[in-house]
Design a protein around this motif. Structure first.
Motif, PDB file in Angstrom:
ATOM      1  N   GLU A 134     -19.754   1.894  -5.833  1.00  0.00           N
ATOM      2  CA  GLU A 134     -18.801   2.991  -6.005  1.00  0.00           C
ATOM      3  C   GLU A 134     -17.585   2.804  -5.095  1.00  0.00           C
ATOM      4  O   GLU A 134     -16.451   3.056  -5.499  1.00  0.00           O
ATOM      5  CB  GLU A 134     -19.469   4.344  -5.733  1.00  0.00           C
ATOM      6  N   VAL A 135     -17.823   2.344  -3.873  1.00  0.00           N
ATOM      7  CA  VAL A 135     -16.729   2.085  -2.937  1.00  0.00           C
ATOM      8  C   VAL A 135     -15.837   0.975  -3.490  1.00  0.00           C
ATOM      9  O   VAL A 135     -14.612   1.099  -3.515  1.00  0.00           O
ATOM     10  CB  VAL A 135     -17.276   1.727  -1.533  1.00  0.00           C
ATOM     11  N   LEU A 136     -16.453  -0.100  -3.964  1.00  0.00           N
ATOM     12  CA  LEU A 136     -15.677  -1.208  -4.530  1.00  0.00           C
ATOM     13  C   LEU A 136     -14.890  -0.756  -5.760  1.00  0.00           C
ATOM     14  O   LEU A 136     -13.736  -1.174  -5.944  1.00  0.00           O
ATOM     15  CB  LEU A 136     -16.597  -2.370  -4.882  1.00  0.00           C
ATOM     16  N   ALA A 137     -15.482   0.102  -6.576  1.00  0.00           N
ATOM     17  CA  ALA A 137     -14.776   0.616  -7.756  1.00  0.00           C
ATOM     18  C   ALA A 137     -13.561   1.444  -7.339  1.00  0.00           C
ATOM     19  O   ALA A 137     -12.499   1.355  -7.962  1.00  0.00           O
ATOM     20  CB  ALA A 137     -15.725   1.460  -8.609  1.00  0.00           C
ATOM     21  N   HIS A 138     -13.702   2.204  -6.274  1.00  0.00           N
ATOM     22  CA  HIS A 138     -12.593   3.009  -5.777  1.00  0.00           C
ATOM     23  C   HIS A 138     -11.466   2.107  -5.244  1.00  0.00           C
ATOM     24  O   HIS A 138     -10.290   2.359  -5.494  1.00  0.00           O
ATOM     25  CB  HIS A 138     -13.093   3.969  -4.700  1.00  0.00           C
ATOM     26  N   VAL A 139     -11.833   1.065  -4.526  1.00  0.00           N
ATOM     27  CA  VAL A 139     -10.835   0.116  -4.013  1.00  0.00           C
ATOM     28  C   VAL A 139     -10.153  -0.589  -5.176  1.00  0.00           C
ATOM     29  O   VAL A 139      -8.923  -0.727  -5.205  1.00  0.00           O
ATOM     30  CB  VAL A 139     -11.475  -0.902  -3.037  1.00  0.00           C
ATOM     31  N   LEU A 140     -10.935  -1.003  -6.151  1.00  0.00           N
ATOM     32  CA  LEU A 140     -10.378  -1.665  -7.332  1.00  0.00           C
ATOM     33  C   LEU A 140      -9.411  -0.743  -8.070  1.00  0.00           C
ATOM     34  O   LEU A 140      -8.333  -1.165  -8.488  1.00  0.00           O
ATOM     35  CB  LEU A 140     -11.499  -2.115  -8.264  1.00  0.00           C
ATOM     36  N   GLN A 141      -9.767   0.519  -8.192  1.00  0.00           N
ATOM     37  CA  GLN A 141      -8.893   1.494  -8.848  1.00  0.00           C
ATOM     38  C   GLN A 141      -7.583   1.635  -8.084  1.00  0.00           C
ATOM     39  O   GLN A 141      -6.515   1.746  -8.682  1.00  0.00           O
ATOM     40  CB  GLN A 141      -9.602   2.840  -8.946  1.00  0.00           C
ATOM     41  N   ALA A 142      -7.655   1.608  -6.761  1.00  0.00           N
ATOM     42  CA  ALA A 142      -6.437   1.696  -5.948  1.00  0.00           C
ATOM     43  C   ALA A 142      -5.574   0.455  -6.109  1.00  0.00           C
ATOM     44  O   ALA A 142      -4.352   0.521  -6.018  1.00  0.00           O
ATOM     45  CB  ALA A 142      -6.798   1.910  -4.479  1.00  0.00           C
ATOM     46  N   LEU A 143      -6.201  -0.694  -6.359  1.00  0.00           N
ATOM     47  CA  LEU A 143      -5.462  -1.935  -6.561  1.00  0.00           C
ATOM     48  C   LEU A 143      -4.852  -2.020  -7.956  1.00  0.00           C
ATOM     49  O   LEU A 143      -3.813  -2.640  -8.141  1.00  0.00           O
ATOM     50  CB  LEU A 143      -6.380  -3.150  -6.370  1.00  0.00           C
ATOM     51  N   THR A 144      -5.480  -1.409  -8.920  1.00  0.00           N
ATOM     52  CA  THR A 144      -5.076  -1.554 -10.320  1.00  0.00           C
ATOM     53  C   THR A 144      -3.628  -1.186 -10.587  1.00  0.00           C
ATOM     54  O   THR A 144      -2.916  -1.946 -11.229  1.00  0.00           O
ATOM     55  CB  THR A 144      -6.034  -0.781 -11.243  1.00  0.00           C
ATOM     56  N   PRO A 145      -3.104  -0.030 -10.107  1.00  0.00           N
ATOM     57  CA  PRO A 145      -1.682   0.252 -10.357  1.00  0.00           C
ATOM     58  C   PRO A 145      -0.776  -0.825  -9.770  1.00  0.00           C
ATOM     59  O   PRO A 145       0.195  -1.225 -10.399  1.00  0.00           O
ATOM     60  CB  PRO A 145      -1.445   1.599  -9.682  1.00  0.00           C
ATOM     61  N   ALA A 146      -1.123  -1.306  -8.603  1.00  0.00           N
ATOM     62  CA  ALA A 146      -0.313  -2.351  -7.976  1.00  0.00           C
ATOM     63  C   ALA A 146      -0.376  -3.626  -8.807  1.00  0.00           C
ATOM     64  O   ALA A 146       0.627  -4.304  -9.004  1.00  0.00           O
ATOM     65  CB  ALA A 146      -0.795  -2.614  -6.548  1.00  0.00           C
ATOM     66  N   LEU A 147      -1.548  -3.948  -9.321  1.00  0.00           N
ATOM     67  CA  LEU A 147      -1.687  -5.143 -10.146  1.00  0.00           C
ATOM     68  C   LEU A 147      -0.910  -4.988 -11.450  1.00  0.00           C
ATOM     69  O   LEU A 147      -0.278  -5.923 -11.922  1.00  0.00           O
ATOM     70  CB  LEU A 147      -3.167  -5.415 -10.445  1.00  0.00           C
ATOM     71  N   SER A 148      -0.942  -3.789 -12.019  1.00  0.00           N
ATOM     72  CA  SER A 148      -0.194  -3.545 -13.256  1.00  0.00           C
ATOM     73  C   SER A 148       1.300  -3.707 -13.027  1.00  0.00           C
ATOM     74  O   SER A 148       1.998  -4.302 -13.840  1.00  0.00           O
ATOM     75  CB  SER A 148      -0.489  -2.140 -13.785  1.00  0.00           C
ATOM     76  N   ARG A 149       1.819  -3.171 -11.919  1.00  0.00           N
ATOM     77  CA  ARG A 149       3.249  -3.305 -11.608  1.00  0.00           C
ATOM     78  C   ARG A 149       3.607  -4.768 -11.378  1.00  0.00           C
ATOM     79  O   ARG A 149       4.658  -5.227 -11.814  1.00  0.00           O
ATOM     80  CB  ARG A 149       3.616  -2.468 -10.383  1.00  0.00           C
TER      81      ARG A 149
END
Length: 150
Positions: free
Chosen positions: A125-140
């Motif tokens: 769950e922690v890793l999923a939260h970190v990944l979610q935080a990275l996702t907008p940055a990766l999309s940009r």
């Protein structure tokens, strides 16, 4: 061992012959010491973040930045991950953490905080939260790459 490392670097050898030793700042020394004695939660999370294992993001651990040493930071995505132990439940520690987070946010960084027990007991769950935080940055980042190819 540290002397051997200094001597293997040509620039360090030159300084050593001149009687000058490169001074290492206190924050860097503190960060190195913290890397040598990680908590169980830090060890566990680092196993998943190191070597670009999570979304290809480069994380650093115990990284000095300004007056602070960050548990984990991905500079390319402006993301800080802090792992807090029980001492952070104290009202004074909470006030300090708020001040620290505010300073980091002023530097353009996003801060995620997790308790030690969350990392240990709910790692996915922690890793999923970190990944979610990275996702907008990766999309940009991907969007910029597409726009520069045009």
């Amino acid at each position: 061992m540290q002397d051997n490392a200094l001597l293997s670097n040509p620039l360090s050898r030159k300084r050593e012959r001149a009687g000058v030793r490169a001074a290492v700042s206190a924050p860097v020394q503190n960060a190195r010491a913290l890397r040598q004695s990680p908590t169980t939660a830090e060890q566990l999370l680092w196993r998943h973040l190191r070597n670009r294992q999570l979304a290809g993001a480069k994380f650093r651990r115990q990284h000095p930045l300004g007056p602070y040493i960050l548990d984990f930071v991905c500079l390319e995505h402006n993301l800080v991950v802090e792992i807090d132990g029980g001492q952070h439940a104290d009202p004074q520690a909470q006030a300090y953490d708020e001040q620290r987070s505010a300073w980091l946010q002023q530097q353009g960084l996003r801060v995620l905080r997790f308790w030690n027990h969350e990392v240990v007991q709910q790692t996915n769950e922690v890793l999923a939260h970190v990944l979610q935080a990275l996702t907008p940055a990766l999309s940009r980042l991907r969007e910029r790459e597409v726009n520069t190819e045009d």
